[in-house]
Design an enzyme around this catalytic site. Sequence first.
Site, PDB file in Angstrom:
ATOM      1  N   TYR A 129       0.856  -1.191   0.000  1.00 41.47           N
ATOM      2  CA  TYR A 129       0.000   0.000   0.000  1.00 41.47           C
ATOM      3  C   TYR A 129       0.889   1.237   0.000  1.00 41.47           C
ATOM      4  O   TYR A 129       1.854   1.322   0.768  1.00 41.47           O
ATOM      5  CB  TYR A 129      -0.898  -0.013   1.233  1.00 41.47           C
ATOM      6  CG  TYR A 129      -1.672   1.270   1.472  1.00 41.47           C
ATOM      7  CD1 TYR A 129      -2.894   1.488   0.850  1.00 41.47           C
ATOM      8  CD2 TYR A 129      -1.166   2.259   2.313  1.00 41.47           C
ATOM      9  CE1 TYR A 129      -3.600   2.664   1.068  1.00 41.47           C
ATOM     10  CE2 TYR A 129      -1.865   3.427   2.533  1.00 41.47           C
ATOM     11  CZ  TYR A 129      -3.075   3.635   1.904  1.00 41.47           C
ATOM     12  OH  TYR A 129      -3.768   4.805   2.119  1.00 41.47           O
ATOM     13  N   HIS A 130       0.571   2.212  -0.840  1.00 40.54           N
ATOM     14  CA  HIS A 130       1.399   3.411  -1.011  1.00 40.54           C
ATOM     15  C   HIS A 130       0.905   4.537  -0.111  1.00 40.54           C
ATOM     16  O   HIS A 130      -0.208   5.028  -0.262  1.00 40.54           O
ATOM     17  CB  HIS A 130       1.360   3.866  -2.465  1.00 40.54           C
ATOM     18  CG  HIS A 130       2.538   4.698  -2.870  1.00 40.54           C
ATOM     19  ND1 HIS A 130       3.017   5.749  -2.112  1.00 40.54           N
ATOM     20  CD2 HIS A 130       3.354   4.627  -3.960  1.00 40.54           C
ATOM     21  CE1 HIS A 130       4.057   6.293  -2.725  1.00 40.54           C
ATOM     22  NE2 HIS A 130       4.282   5.631  -3.838  1.00 40.54           N
TER      23      HIS A 130
END
Length: 330
Positions: A129-130
């Site tokens: 997840y960014h």
Amino acid sequence: MTGGNESCTAGPTSMSYLTCLTYILEEWTGVEDIGDYLSYAFYILWLLFPLVVVFVLPGVIVILFYVSILWLHIYQRKNEIKEAYSHDVWIGAREMLATIWDGHGRIWHGYELHGVENIPQGPGLVVFYHGATPVDYIYFSARLHIIKKRRCSVVADHFVFRLPGFRILLEVFGVIHGPKEACVRTLEKGHLLAIAPGGVREALFSDEMYTILWSDRKGFAQVAIDAKVPIIPMFTQNVREGFRTLGGIKILRSLYERIRLPVVPLYGGFPVKLRTFIGEPIPYEPNMTAEELAAKTKAAVQALIDKHQKIPGNIFRALMERFRTQKKED
């Protein structure tokens, strides 16, 4: 000026230092009641101080990036002769920078890495997840290099390659833009490769609800299938509390969709607790389609978010977690 100084000490009771300074400034400028103006100015500074801090702190990360780049240039100069005799002259530089970034993560965020045993000995595709910045990935990569002596390449957006001075940093740490064939080649060589399918859009427009913004992207899954490698899901707790963006402003999102550059301002740099959790690998299955593997990977990352992140995220709570011990959850 002398007369002003004398007047400060004249009479039975001397003026305070600040009163005297105000008197002198009035003498110099000819402005009456300058103390009222100064009081108002100090009040405005005090009022805006928190706002200034949250936009200045991200600059520390930028400075650290350029310190890393400067170190690489110095290292390159000192090792030009050795280059002809060594298969990889950057080993020492990577060790040094991994130590610097890992130290920053430990001191500023109390950084922890859990589940490293889930990373296979061979190649694998790390999918994460960014957050608003990729600083958690940098800490993960540095810690992995220190404890496992392994390098993890990463796929970055094209704009990163346009940043002034970053070329040497990207080359040394194996940052690639793609295409798919380059990703497959990296994995086929036995390396680890990391990718955030949400990319810049997820970084800028996700929020404290930790919504995964992958749309219908499945290219990463096809890369894993073509290279016949497992996918390793990864998530960092409180990553959006360390840095946040103003992605909720509609005009900024419209501007991004038009020019595809990260024009959304970010703020933060708060010393919140960061813990990276690595989930169990999703093994390669020859009969699984890219769509099915992408959906399975998204579900695995979402499961890590559900397990390790309190929703909605809260900056104060994330700060307080620096002072609380937590049982390891792998």
